[in-house]
Structures are given as structure tokens and as C-alpha cells.
Design an enzyme around this catalytic site. Sequence first.
Site, PDB file in Angstrom:
ATOM      1  N   GLU A  34       0.843  -1.202   0.000  1.00  0.00           N
ATOM      2  CA  GLU A  34       0.000   0.000   0.000  1.00  0.00           C
ATOM      3  C   GLU A  34       0.875   1.247   0.000  1.00  0.00           C
ATOM      4  O   GLU A  34       1.873   1.309   0.710  1.00  0.00           O
ATOM      5  CB  GLU A  34      -0.891  -0.009   1.247  1.00  0.00           C
ATOM      6  CG  GLU A  34      -2.304   0.481   1.001  1.00  0.00           C
ATOM      7  CD  GLU A  34      -3.107  -0.421   0.083  1.00  0.00           C
ATOM      8  OE1 GLU A  34      -3.258  -0.057  -1.109  1.00  0.00           O
ATOM      9  OE2 GLU A  34      -3.594  -1.463   0.534  1.00  0.00           O
ATOM     10  N   THR A  36       2.814   2.113  -2.244  1.00  0.00           N
ATOM     11  CA  THR A  36       4.121   1.762  -2.824  1.00  0.00           C
ATOM     12  C   THR A  36       4.194   2.105  -4.310  1.00  0.00           C
ATOM     13  O   THR A  36       5.291   2.211  -4.862  1.00  0.00           O
ATOM     14  CB  THR A  36       4.392   0.250  -2.669  1.00  0.00           C
ATOM     15  OG1 THR A  36       3.242  -0.466  -3.150  1.00  0.00           O
ATOM     16  CG2 THR A  36       4.629  -0.123  -1.222  1.00  0.00           C
ATOM     17  N   SER A 125     -12.656  -0.912  -6.423  1.00  0.00           N
ATOM     18  CA  SER A 125     -12.469  -0.296  -7.736  1.00  0.00           C
ATOM     19  C   SER A 125     -13.498  -0.706  -8.778  1.00  0.00           C
ATOM     20  O   SER A 125     -13.194  -1.381  -9.749  1.00  0.00           O
ATOM     21  CB  SER A 125     -11.055  -0.575  -8.255  1.00  0.00           C
ATOM     22  OG  SER A 125     -10.732   0.383  -9.229  1.00  0.00           O
ATOM     23  N   ASP A 172      -5.325  -0.859 -10.376  1.00  0.00           N
ATOM     24  CA  ASP A 172      -6.719  -1.286 -10.440  1.00  0.00           C
ATOM     25  C   ASP A 172      -7.058  -1.880 -11.798  1.00  0.00           C
ATOM     26  O   ASP A 172      -7.633  -2.966 -11.892  1.00  0.00           O
ATOM     27  CB  ASP A 172      -7.646  -0.107 -10.137  1.00  0.00           C
ATOM     28  CG  ASP A 172      -7.472   0.418  -8.725  1.00  0.00           C
ATOM     29  OD1 ASP A 172      -6.773  -0.241  -7.927  1.00  0.00           O
ATOM     30  OD2 ASP A 172      -8.018   1.496  -8.422  1.00  0.00           O
TER      31      ASP A 172
END
Length: 387
Positions: A34, A36, A125, A172
Site C-alpha cells: 500500500e 508503494t 475499484s 486497479d
Amino acid sequence: MRDIEFVRSRFVKHFDGHTGNIYASPGRINLIGEHTDYNGGFVFPGAVDKGILAEVRPNGTNTVMCYAIDLKDRVEFKVDDPEGPRTSWARYIYGVVQEMRKRGVDVKGFNTAFSGDVPLGAGMSSSAAMESCFAFALNDLFGDNKVEKWELVLAGQATEHNYCGVNCGIMDQFASVFGQYGKLMRLDCRSREFEYFPFNPEGYKLVLVDSKVKHELSGSPYNDRRNSCENVVKHIAAHYPDQQIETLRDCTWEQLEEVRAEVGEEDYKRAHYVLGEKDRVLAVCDALVAGDYETVGKKMYETHEGLSKEYEVSCEELDFLNDVAKENGVTGSRIMGGGFGGCTINLVKDELYQKFINDAAEKFFKKYGKRVAVYDVNISDGSRRIL
């Protein structure tokens, strides 16, 4: 995933009675990795069994006719309309049409009806699922599948940037297009290289607990954190001009310690989290190959701790749900997504599942007066044609 016959019945009713092709694209989870992506690191997503289902049929005109089943709303636009529709959901379809045309796909008019079951606001998402679904469909119907999968990913990302006002990364759309049943993917956000890893946690369930909380913080917390990371990189690069140091991905623990006094404690802590997360993603890869889900869970807890105390993107409610997970012996739990609200993602043994879910719901309601939502997660296939 939504029911095929339901979508078909709406398509037939709202158009000319003829059927088309049915396409599906999933939402996604991110097991670990996360904050990153903009630091040149790794993410570790997987496609889920919830997403967008769309029936699409060329109509022989230059007009795209769209029916949003869940919203009971209809929008039309010309393929070559320079402005496009104003309706927010239709902007996604319009944007994909334009981006696929840029990539050489001769998109003509079509009819479509679509429905989705990705929970809104849960960080799974739904927008990427929609973009990927239509990119895949248009490539299949008008491009003879000439456009490579990576271009479908980039078309979805460009739709967000150019038509929807969201400056998103590529995770996503990547997960939605490339997902495979029973596998997670380690994506290198710098090189775009990726690798599949088995995810078959026998005896465990993967479950999201949605706090239904979204804190709107003043200022720009994401930009603040990005600036912190870039500041640390700038200072380290000044010490090592002969090395190519562009993001925290290129930095070592020793280099970070060297500049601690220069950058200040806040920027240091944020960079410390990112370097730790880089190592945790790689450790989880090794653990999955070994079938060691206890180590996976341990790393999830470490990520939550870092996001909460070092990167400071948690909130009281998510920390509370993480504590309830620990109290119930849940193997792993952490914030999923950018933070400040949303879900925890939890790896929980089958025999503890029901007690944990009940306990989390009861304690959260008692403390905050809100009801959580619970979503079981199954790792699924990416964008595809179904019929």
C-alpha cells in the site's frame, strides 16, 4: 458477479430485441503493498468475483446507446463527439471509446446495458472494472483483439486521467484485466513486470470488513505523503550523486538513517514505512510459494501498524477493527486502500470466521453506532467474454 439472464433481459427490453455478446470484468483487492506504487515499488492485487457485467452489440450507426441497469438511466453519445456526455457514469464508457480509438480500434456505434455488484466505497475499484470491461469488449468487437492486454490497462487509466479527473495509478485496471482464478499478482510499478503467485488458502477465508467510514481530511493528505517520500529521495540522491536514485525503491535502510536528521522525523517515518512495505511484499511472495499463510497474516498486521503509526493514513475506526481481529485470533488484518476510512482486509481461519464477523459487527455498532458491511472475497478471473 451479476446474473447473465438478468442483464440480457434488460438489454433486450431497452433496445431492439436482439442479443449481443456478454462481457465481464472484476473488481480487485490488494493483499499487501500500500502506498508503494508512486514510490516505484510492488503491489500485490488479485481480481475478485464481483464486478461489471455488460451486454454489447454493434448497432450499425455512429451512436453509442447505454443503459445503466442499476441506476435505471440511459445516455447516448456520438462516437466522434469531441465533448462527450456529462453524466458521470457515461464518462467512463465515452472515455474508453476515445482511448481505444487512439489505439487504432475502429469503434462504431453500439448498444449496451450493464450492471455491477462491486460494493461502492469499499476500495474494490468499480470504476476500473467498468473501464476494463468496455475496453475488452471494444477490442473484441471492433479490433479483432489486435490491441494487447497492457494497452487495455492503459486505456482504462487514461480514461480516469483524461475524462474523469482522477490521477490514478495502474494497479486497479491491471488487476481487472490480468486477473486469474486462484492467483494473486506481484506487479512491479516501475517496470510493469509481473508474476502470478498461487493463492489457495485452504482452511482460511479472505474477508473485507467495511467500516462505511470516509474521513475527509483538510488539506491534501496524499500529496503530503508523496512530498515526504520525494523529499527523502532528494536528500539521499544528493549524498549519492553517482547512483541513480529516483524513488524510495532505490534507497537502502542505511541511506535512510544517514539523512534522518536532515529530513525531519515525519518524513523519516513515512519513508521508513515504504521501505518496510517493500520488504514485506517480497516476504509474502515467498510465504505464498511455501503455502505459509501464518507468515502472510503476520506481514498484514505489520503493514497495518506501519500505515497507522508511521504513514498515518489510518483512523480510529479502522484501528478498532484491526484490534478486534487480533482479539479474535484472526491470522492477518490490515487497512486496504489509501486509508482514512473504508475496509480492513482479513485472513481468518474457517473455524474463527463466524465468531469474528459477529464480534466485529456487534462491537463496532456498540462503539460507533454504525453497521459494518462484510464481503467474502474469492479470487477470480480477469476481463473476459462470457457469451
